[in-house]
Design a protein around this motif. Structure first.
Motif, PDB file in Angstrom:
ATOM      1  N   PRO A  62      26.468 -58.233 -12.254  1.00 22.42           N
ATOM      2  CA  PRO A  62      26.379 -57.266 -11.141  1.00 22.42           C
ATOM      3  C   PRO A  62      27.308 -56.067 -11.348  1.00 22.42           C
ATOM      4  N   GLU A  63      28.506 -56.336 -11.875  1.00 25.25           N
ATOM      5  CA  GLU A  63      29.445 -55.229 -12.101  1.00 25.25           C
ATOM      6  C   GLU A  63      28.898 -54.289 -13.180  1.00 25.25           C
ATOM      7  N   ALA A  64      28.283 -54.857 -14.205  1.00 21.61           N
ATOM      8  CA  ALA A  64      27.702 -54.029 -15.272  1.00 21.61           C
ATOM      9  C   ALA A  64      26.578 -53.159 -14.714  1.00 21.61           C
ATOM     10  N   LEU A  65      25.732 -53.739 -13.870  1.00 19.10           N
ATOM     11  CA  LEU A  65      24.607 -52.981 -13.294  1.00 19.10           C
ATOM     12  C   LEU A  65      25.114 -51.870 -12.370  1.00 19.10           C
ATOM     13  N   ARG A  66      26.177 -52.184 -11.620  1.00 22.23           N
ATOM     14  CA  ARG A  66      26.740 -51.172 -10.707  1.00 22.23           C
ATOM     15  C   ARG A  66      27.288 -50.005 -11.537  1.00 22.23           C
ATOM     16  N   LEU A  67      28.014 -50.306 -12.604  1.00 19.57           N
ATOM     17  CA  LEU A  67      28.573 -49.253 -13.464  1.00 19.57           C
ATOM     18  C   LEU A  67      27.464 -48.412 -14.090  1.00 19.57           C
ATOM     19  N   LEU A  68      26.406 -49.090 -14.505  1.00 18.42           N
ATOM     20  CA  LEU A  68      25.294 -48.392 -15.150  1.00 18.42           C
ATOM     21  C   LEU A  68      24.674 -47.387 -14.176  1.00 18.42           C
ATOM     22  N   GLN A  69      24.564 -47.799 -12.922  1.00 17.06           N
ATOM     23  CA  GLN A  69      24.017 -46.923 -11.893  1.00 17.06           C
ATOM     24  C   GLN A  69      24.976 -45.761 -11.594  1.00 17.06           C
ATOM     25  N   GLU A  70      26.254 -46.084 -11.444  1.00 17.74           N
ATOM     26  CA  GLU A  70      27.250 -45.071 -11.092  1.00 17.74           C
ATOM     27  C   GLU A  70      27.428 -44.037 -12.191  1.00 17.74           C
ATOM     28  N   LEU A  71      27.472 -44.495 -13.433  1.00 19.69           N
ATOM     29  CA  LEU A  71      27.817 -43.594 -14.537  1.00 19.69           C
ATOM     30  C   LEU A  71      26.609 -42.810 -15.038  1.00 19.69           C
ATOM     31  N   ALA A  97      26.201 -42.571 -19.786  1.00 23.92           N
ATOM     32  CA  ALA A  97      26.779 -43.846 -20.233  1.00 23.92           C
ATOM     33  C   ALA A  97      25.836 -44.560 -21.178  1.00 23.92           C
ATOM     34  N   ARG A  98      26.409 -45.289 -22.110  1.00 20.11           N
ATOM     35  CA  ARG A  98      25.618 -46.137 -22.999  1.00 20.11           C
ATOM     36  C   ARG A  98      26.150 -47.556 -22.899  1.00 20.11           C
ATOM     37  N   LEU A  99      25.223 -48.500 -23.015  1.00 17.53           N
ATOM     38  CA  LEU A  99      25.611 -49.904 -23.080  1.00 17.53           C
ATOM     39  C   LEU A  99      26.009 -50.221 -24.512  1.00 17.53           C
ATOM     40  N   ILE A 100      27.048 -51.039 -24.659  1.00 15.04           N
ATOM     41  CA  ILE A 100      27.455 -51.480 -25.995  1.00 15.04           C
ATOM     42  C   ILE A 100      27.643 -52.993 -25.957  1.00 15.04           C
TER      43      ILE A 100
END
Lengths: 155, 290
Positions: free
Chosen positions: B13-22, B26-29
């Protein structure tokens, strides 16, 4: 952009304030002065920068230092066997598995990782484990013999 | 490299929230063995990286008789190669992983990364496709499942929508056998010039569940539909296997590049498809006790 990380290298703990762009290789060489880990291709192809990250061999040029917060790192400087060389290093000396020496620390770390997992690897297993380490002198035969010799002595 | 923020979320959930916010900067690694290289070479300059490795939901390999294997997207190639569960249920995936890159890279690189980079030559794609694997995508709206072959839209292009990430891969249980043959100049540390995966099982002398997937010979890894249709339910004779291999070579659309010409790749698709079919038919007949 900078971040604080904690890293244990060869048993010593460090608190480091780092640019997020620094790789583990940059930190080992430039922040900690551990020049045994070599930089060559800087692209994960040559294996000269191989270290053990939480006991697993990695090309440290492909690892962001900030991703290593809390990790344990072993470099060639951390290999000790009393006052002498590690059996893998000793075997490389005895078989003449060292030419220019540039790839040696990376080869040593890959071999140490292999022998940590398998005490008596086959030649094919040694070749597979060292496939990510290039020797620009092409002295592979004696390097493989050295790993076999070290494996023999370890048992 | 351009400066970037680095985030290391501790949960999905924290990863998804960051992905939305940024957002788009942003890129996933995960393993970073491909992404970091492209950043060093100046091909990518993300403003932020979201590192998925500490999200526990993306880890682990499990098996259930109903669903089959569940392989977390952040599982490394090393973990895949050495997993007893994968060896028991899909040995083809262990074998495939063992020929990818090097020990050092396999300690870092992940299953999810191999798929999300969407290279036409991604080694895990053809075997997962013939194993009928599903990709589980998760985003703000929840989860959805796609067949792995529908996950690839083009070179570097996936079916992931904005705000979504690949959570895991599901490989259903199969009574059949699968095989992936990779053709490259070097055994290790090389990219496939051509990759061919085949799955089938023999039932009373007839080939069933025939699936053939081809890598590095089109903009995405692709299924050789006409070959599969020809063989499905047939008694595989040498001439039929030859015809199926021929159809596979015609089903692909390779390009000329530094690794091989289109002509050569097409020839190798025929050779490798025939070889994989021969081996699987022989293995399956032995398994049937005939």
């Amino acid at each position: 952009m900078k971040q604080v990380i904690h890293l244990t290298v060869n048993g010593d703990s460090h608190e480091l304030y780092l640019d997020t762009r620094r790789t583990l290789l940059d930190v080992l060489r430039n922040e900690l002065g551990l020049m045994g880990t070599h930089r060559s291709c800087d692209a994960g192809d040559c294996g000269a920068c191989t270290v053990l990250l939480n006991d697993l061999p990695v090309t440290s040029c492909l690892v962001l230092a900030v991703a290593c917060d809390g990790a344990q790192v072993l470099t060639v400087e951390g290999l000790r066997c009393g006052d002498g060389l590690h059996p893998v290093q000793q075997a490389l000396v005895e078989t003449g598995g060292i030419q220019c020496g540039f790839c040696t620390p990376g080869m040593v770390m890959s071999a140490v990782a292999l022998l940590g997992e398998k005490r008596r690897p086959s030649e094919a297993e040694i070749r597979a484990a060292l496939a990510g380490n290039l020797c620009r002198c092409t002295g592979y035969g004696k390097i493989i013999q050295a790993v076999q010799r070290a494996a023999g002595e370890a048992t | 490299m351009q400066p970037f923020e680095y985030h290391s979320p501790r949960s999905l959930p924290e990863a998804l929230r960051l992905l939305q916010e940024l957002g788009d900067g942003a890129r996933l690694i995960a393993g970073g063995t491909d992404l970091l290289l492209r950043m060093k070479q100046g091909q990518l300059a993300p403003r932020a990286l979201i590192d998925l490795r500490r999200a526990a939901e993306l880890h682990g390999i499990s098996f259930s008789p109903e669903e089959g294997l569940r392989i977390g997207a952040a599982v490394t190639l090393r973990e895949l190669q050495r997993s007893p569960l994968v060896r028991d249920h899909c040995p083809c995936l262990c074998e495939t992983a063992s020929w990818m890159a090097s020990e050092q890279v396999r300690s870092l690189a992940t299953v999810g990364g191999n798929l999300c980079n969407a290279s036409p030559a991604a080694d895990l794609a053809p075997p997962l496709m013939v194993l009928d694997a599903q990709a589980v995508l998760v985003g703000p709206q929840g989860e959805r499942r796609l067949p792995v072959e529908a996950f690839f839209l083009g070179p570097g292009q996936t079916a992931l929508d904005r705000g979504e990430l690949l959570k895991e891969v599901l490989v259903p249980p199969t009574p059949g056998n699968a095989l992936y043959l990779k053709h490259a100049p070097r055994a290790f540390m090389d990219i496939a010039v051509v990759g061919v995966a085949v799955h089938l099982r023999m039932e009373r002398g007839l080939a069933r569940a025939v699936r053939i997937a081809l890598g590095a010979v089109g903009p995405t890894p692709l299924r050789a539909g006409p070959s599969e249709a020809l063989l499905e339910g047939s008694a595989p004779t040498a001439s039929l296997l030859e015809e199926a291999a021929d159809l596979a070579a015609r089903a692909c659309s390779p390009i000329d590049d530094l690794r091989g010409s289109a002509w050569y790749r097409r020839r190798m698709v025929r050779v490798l498809t025939r070889r994989a079919l021969d081996r699987l038919c022989a293995a399956s007949l032995v398994g049937e006790g005939t």
